[in-house]
Design an enzyme around this catalytic site. Structure first.
Site, short mmCIF file in Angstrom:
data_model
loop_
_atom_site.label_atom_id
_atom_site.label_comp_id
_atom_site.label_asym_id
_atom_site.label_seq_id
_atom_site.Cartn_x
_atom_site.Cartn_y
_atom_site.Cartn_z
N ASP A 37 0.84 -1.19 0.00
CA ASP A 37 0.00 0.00 0.00
C ASP A 37 0.88 1.24 0.00
O ASP A 37 2.02 1.19 0.47
CB ASP A 37 -0.90 0.01 1.25
CG ASP A 37 -2.19 0.79 1.06
OD1 ASP A 37 -2.13 1.94 0.56
OD2 ASP A 37 -3.26 0.26 1.40
N ASN A 88 -6.24 -5.25 -5.50
CA ASN A 88 -7.33 -4.59 -4.81
C ASN A 88 -7.24 -3.07 -4.84
O ASN A 88 -8.27 -2.39 -4.78
CB ASN A 88 -7.38 -5.08 -3.36
CG ASN A 88 -8.33 -4.30 -2.50
OD1 ASN A 88 -9.54 -4.37 -2.66
ND2 ASN A 88 -7.78 -3.50 -1.59
N TYR A 92 -11.88 5.00 -5.53
CA TYR A 92 -13.34 4.97 -5.65
C TYR A 92 -14.03 5.87 -4.63
O TYR A 92 -14.69 6.84 -5.00
CB TYR A 92 -13.87 3.54 -5.48
CG TYR A 92 -15.38 3.49 -5.37
CD1 TYR A 92 -16.18 3.92 -6.42
CD2 TYR A 92 -16.00 3.01 -4.21
CE1 TYR A 92 -17.58 3.89 -6.32
CE2 TYR A 92 -17.40 2.98 -4.11
CZ TYR A 92 -18.17 3.42 -5.16
OH TYR A 92 -19.54 3.39 -5.05
N SER A 143 -15.97 -4.47 -10.25
CA SER A 143 -17.14 -3.87 -9.62
C SER A 143 -18.38 -4.32 -10.38
O SER A 143 -18.30 -4.72 -11.55
CB SER A 143 -17.01 -2.34 -9.69
OG SER A 143 -18.24 -1.70 -9.44
N TYR A 156 -14.58 5.84 -13.10
CA TYR A 156 -14.51 4.63 -12.29
C TYR A 156 -15.11 3.44 -13.01
O TYR A 156 -14.49 2.36 -13.09
CB TYR A 156 -15.22 4.85 -10.96
CG TYR A 156 -15.27 3.60 -10.11
CD1 TYR A 156 -14.15 3.18 -9.41
CD2 TYR A 156 -16.44 2.84 -10.03
CE1 TYR A 156 -14.18 2.02 -8.65
CE2 TYR A 156 -16.48 1.69 -9.26
CZ TYR A 156 -15.34 1.28 -8.57
OH TYR A 156 -15.38 0.13 -7.82
N LYS A 160 -13.19 -0.02 -14.26
CA LYS A 160 -13.54 -1.36 -13.80
C LYS A 160 -14.00 -2.26 -14.94
O LYS A 160 -13.87 -3.48 -14.89
CB LYS A 160 -14.59 -1.28 -12.70
CG LYS A 160 -14.05 -0.69 -11.39
CD LYS A 160 -12.84 -1.47 -10.89
CE LYS A 160 -12.37 -1.02 -9.53
NZ LYS A 160 -11.22 -1.80 -9.02
#
Length: 252
Positions: A37, A88, A92, A143, A156, A160
């Site tokens: 991360d 991941n 968003y 998504s 977004y 996806k």
């Protein structure tokens, strides 16, 4: 629980939110977890290690190729192998719901860099290690929105949708090496970020709930079972697929 015993799993965007839930669940199943991360994942790694499982934290910017390679190298140095990559990390919950004409081009580029370029770069970073062993699992998080054409989040939703296509093409390229590539596609999840974005909840919660066959909010815990299935050998002969987990808002 030993479904993932000794498997080495890299989870991007895992320092908090849904990624942290994934990390804890995989560790509880016996996996050795790499928390990757831009944020500090050390506290979560310490929590997992204190529980008797094994985890490490790596600072990683998924949109940067050098950073992604360093992430893979750190995992190899510590654990000697990479079995699973969970792509991941994504932008968003911080986004504003607005007409596509109003989306700032810099924001569009940033979303594409993290949400599309990120999985591509991270997959490329781990693939040589997986190919060398003839085994691997890559799980791309998409998504439910591209299946529905959700409006007012065009950058977004587009990103996806690209993840779905990336999964299918990558599954074809990597299948001969024993690497399965699948997509997990959640609905609107009450993650930390979504809970903090009151405007997003106000606009989306009611229509999303109305569209679901199962009439309740979705929590990060709803994704644990499907994730473990895709990460484990239970899905050994499955690749290029998209598993939608959203209470029946999308049925495909």
């Amino acid at each position: 629980m030993t479904r993932m015993k000794d498997k080495v799993v890299i989870i991007t965007g895992a320092a908090q939110g849904i990624g942290a839930v994934y990390a804890k669940a995989l560790a509880a199943e016996g996996a050795r977890v790499v928390i990757a991360d831009v944020l500090d994942g050390a506290p979560l790694a310490e929590e997992i290690n204190a529980s008797g499982a094994e985890a490490m934290a790596v600072r990683a910017d998924v949109a940067d190729e050098v950073s992604a390679k360093a992430m893979a190298q750190a995992a190899m140095k510590r654990f000697g192998r990479i079995d699973v990559l969970v792509n991941n990390a994504a932008i968003y919950a911080s986004l504003e719901i607005q007409p596509f004409e109003d989306i700032d081009l810099n924001e569009w580029d940033k979303v594409m860099a993290v949400n599309v370029r990120g999985p591509f770069i991270c997959a490329r970073a781990v693939a040589p290690r997986m190919k060398a062993r003839g085994y691997g699992r890559i799980i791309n998080i998409s998504s439910g929105t591209p299946f529905k054409g959700t409006p007012n989040l065009l950058h977004y939703v587009t990103s996806k949708g690209a993840v779905l296509a990336l999964t299918r093409a990558l599954a074809r390229e990597l299948g001969e090496h024993g690497i399965a590539v699948n997509t997990l596609a959640p609905g609107l999840v009450l993650s930390e970020g979504v809970i903090a974005n009151q405007a997003m909840r106000d606009k989306l919660t009611a229509p999303v709930l109305a569209s679901r066959a199962l009439k309740r909010d979705q929590t990060p815990e709803d994704l644990i079972g499907p994730l473990l299935f895709l990460a484990s050998d239970e899905s050994a002969f499955m690749t290029g697929e998209s598993v939608v987990v959203d209470g029946g808002s999308v049925m495909h």
